[in-house]
Scaffold this active site. Sequence first.
Site, mmCIF file in Angstrom:
data_model
loop_
_atom_site.group_PDB
_atom_site.id
_atom_site.type_symbol
_atom_site.label_atom_id
_atom_site.label_comp_id
_atom_site.label_asym_id
_atom_site.label_seq_id
_atom_site.Cartn_x
_atom_site.Cartn_y
_atom_site.Cartn_z
ATOM 1 N N LYS A 152 0.969 -1.265 -0.175
ATOM 2 C CA LYS A 152 -0.098 -0.086 0.113
ATOM 3 C C LYS A 152 1.101 1.174 -0.265
ATOM 4 C CE LYS A 152 -0.225 -0.456 5.181
ATOM 5 N NZ LYS A 152 -0.926 -0.375 6.227
ATOM 6 N N TYR A 157 16.367 29.775 9.619
ATOM 7 C CA TYR A 157 14.657 31.170 9.651
ATOM 8 C C TYR A 157 14.781 30.294 11.583
ATOM 9 C CZ TYR A 157 12.968 30.760 5.986
ATOM 10 O OH TYR A 157 12.471 30.789 3.584
HETATM 11 C C1 LIG Z 1 -0.528 -1.927 6.586
HETATM 12 C C2 LIG Z 1 -1.137 -2.797 6.869
HETATM 13 C C3 LIG Z 1 -0.513 -4.128 7.267
HETATM 14 C C4 LIG Z 1 1.405 -3.904 7.068
HETATM 15 O O1 LIG Z 1 2.130 -4.118 8.406
HETATM 16 P P1 LIG Z 1 3.535 -3.807 9.118
HETATM 17 O O2 LIG Z 1 3.364 -3.363 9.885
HETATM 18 O O3 LIG Z 1 4.157 -2.745 8.238
HETATM 19 O O4 LIG Z 1 4.072 -5.217 8.221
HETATM 20 C C5 LIG Z 1 -0.879 -5.847 7.905
HETATM 21 N N1 LIG Z 1 -2.433 -5.659 7.371
HETATM 22 C C6 LIG Z 1 -2.890 -4.375 7.774
HETATM 23 C C7 LIG Z 1 -4.259 -5.012 7.876
HETATM 24 C C8 LIG Z 1 -2.190 -3.098 7.314
HETATM 25 O O5 LIG Z 1 -3.101 -1.830 7.215
#
Ligand SMILES: *Cc1c(COP(=O)(O)O)cnc(C)c1O
Length: 344
Positions: A32, A241
Site C-alpha cells: 500500500k 529561520y
Molecule cells: C499496513 C498493514 C499491514 C502491514 O503492516 P506492517 O506493520 O507494515 O507489517 C498488514 N495488515 C494491515 C491490515 C495493514 O493495514
Amino acid sequence: MQPTLTIDLDAIRGNWRNLARQNGGETAAVVKANAYGLGADRVAPALAEEGARHFFVAIAEEGAALRRILGPGPTISVFSGHMPGDAELIASADLVPMINSIDQMLRHVEALPGHPFGVQLDSGMNRLGMEPAEWGALRDIALAQNPVLVMSHLACSDEPQHGMNDFQLRTFAELTHGLDVPLSLSATGGILMGPDYHFDLSRPGIGLYGGLPFIDAQPVAYLDIPVIQVREVAPGESVGYGNTWIARRPTRVATIAAGYADGVLRGMGPKAYVYAGETRCKVLGRISMDLIGVDVTGIEPVPDHVELLGRHQSIDTLADAAGTIGYEILTALGARYARRYTGG
Ligand SMILES: *Cc1c(COP(=O)(O)O)cnc(C)c1O
C-alpha cells in the site's frame, strides 16, 4: 543537483525471504501507499519474482494500478473492502475486497455476485472490520458466499509483551472457530511473535522495507544529499529561520539540498544528524523547505554530499529524532529525489 534516493531491491527480496522462512503459513506482501513510498512499480515485481503470490493494498485504485504492474496471476486484496463506486475497478482489475461491514457485504453481493471477497474482522483495534456482534449476525450468510480469506489486524504487535496481543489472538480464534476458510492475523510484528500468530497467511509490510519491529531487516533506503555551499560562522552568529541556533565557537556550516518538502520532517531539526563519511554532523537550526544547515567543522576535505539514510542511520533512528516511526519516514520521502534502484 538532486539528492539521490537509492532503493535496494535485493535487500527487500532478502527481507521477504527472511520473514517467509520464519512464518508458518503463506507470506504475502503489503505494498500500500506505493510500497511505503519506495515505488510499487519496482518493488512489487521484485517480490513477485522472489515468490510472493498475494499482495495487499489499502484502496481499490491502488489495486488497479498494481494489477497493471503485475499482470494477471497474483492475488491483490484491498483492506478498505468494497466502497461505493469500487465495483468496476474490483471487477476489471480482479481485486479481492476485504469486506468490513454488513453494508459492504450487501454492496458486494449485489454489484458483483460470485466475485471473490474476504472478510475483515475487528478483534479489538476498532479501526476496520466487522464487530463481533455484526459478524455473529452475518457469519452464516457470508460463509454461504465462500469468502477466500478471513483476517484481522493486531494493534500492538510492535510490543510483543503487550497484553493486547494475546487478547486479540483469543478473540480472533473465537470469531473464526470451526471455519474452513484460510485465516490471517499478522503483519510484520505478528510473524515475529511466533507460530500461534501465523495462521494460514501473514501480511508483512514494514519488515520488507527495512523497518522495526523486524530487527534483523537489511536496510533498504539510502539517501544522499549534495552540499550546495559551505561557510564559516563566527561565535554569536545564527543559522537558519528564527535564529534558533547560535554559534558558540567558530563553526563551518554546510547547506545541503533537501528540506521538509522532501520529507525531512521539520520537527526533527533539533535532534537530527547526517553523516559525512564516518563523521556524525549535527543539523543546525530549523529545517527549511528545501535546505538544511549542518555542522561540518573540522571535516577535511569538506564533503560534497552527506548521508541522511544508509549504513550509519536507519529509518528508525531518523524516526526517533522526529518523534515518529519508520513508516512515516518512508512514506514521507519526497518526489524531488533522483530515485535509483539496485538489484532486483
Ligand atoms: C499496513 C498493514 C499491514 C502491514 O503492516 P506492517 O506493520 O507494515 O507489517 C498488514 N495488515 C494491515 C491490515 C495493514 O493495514
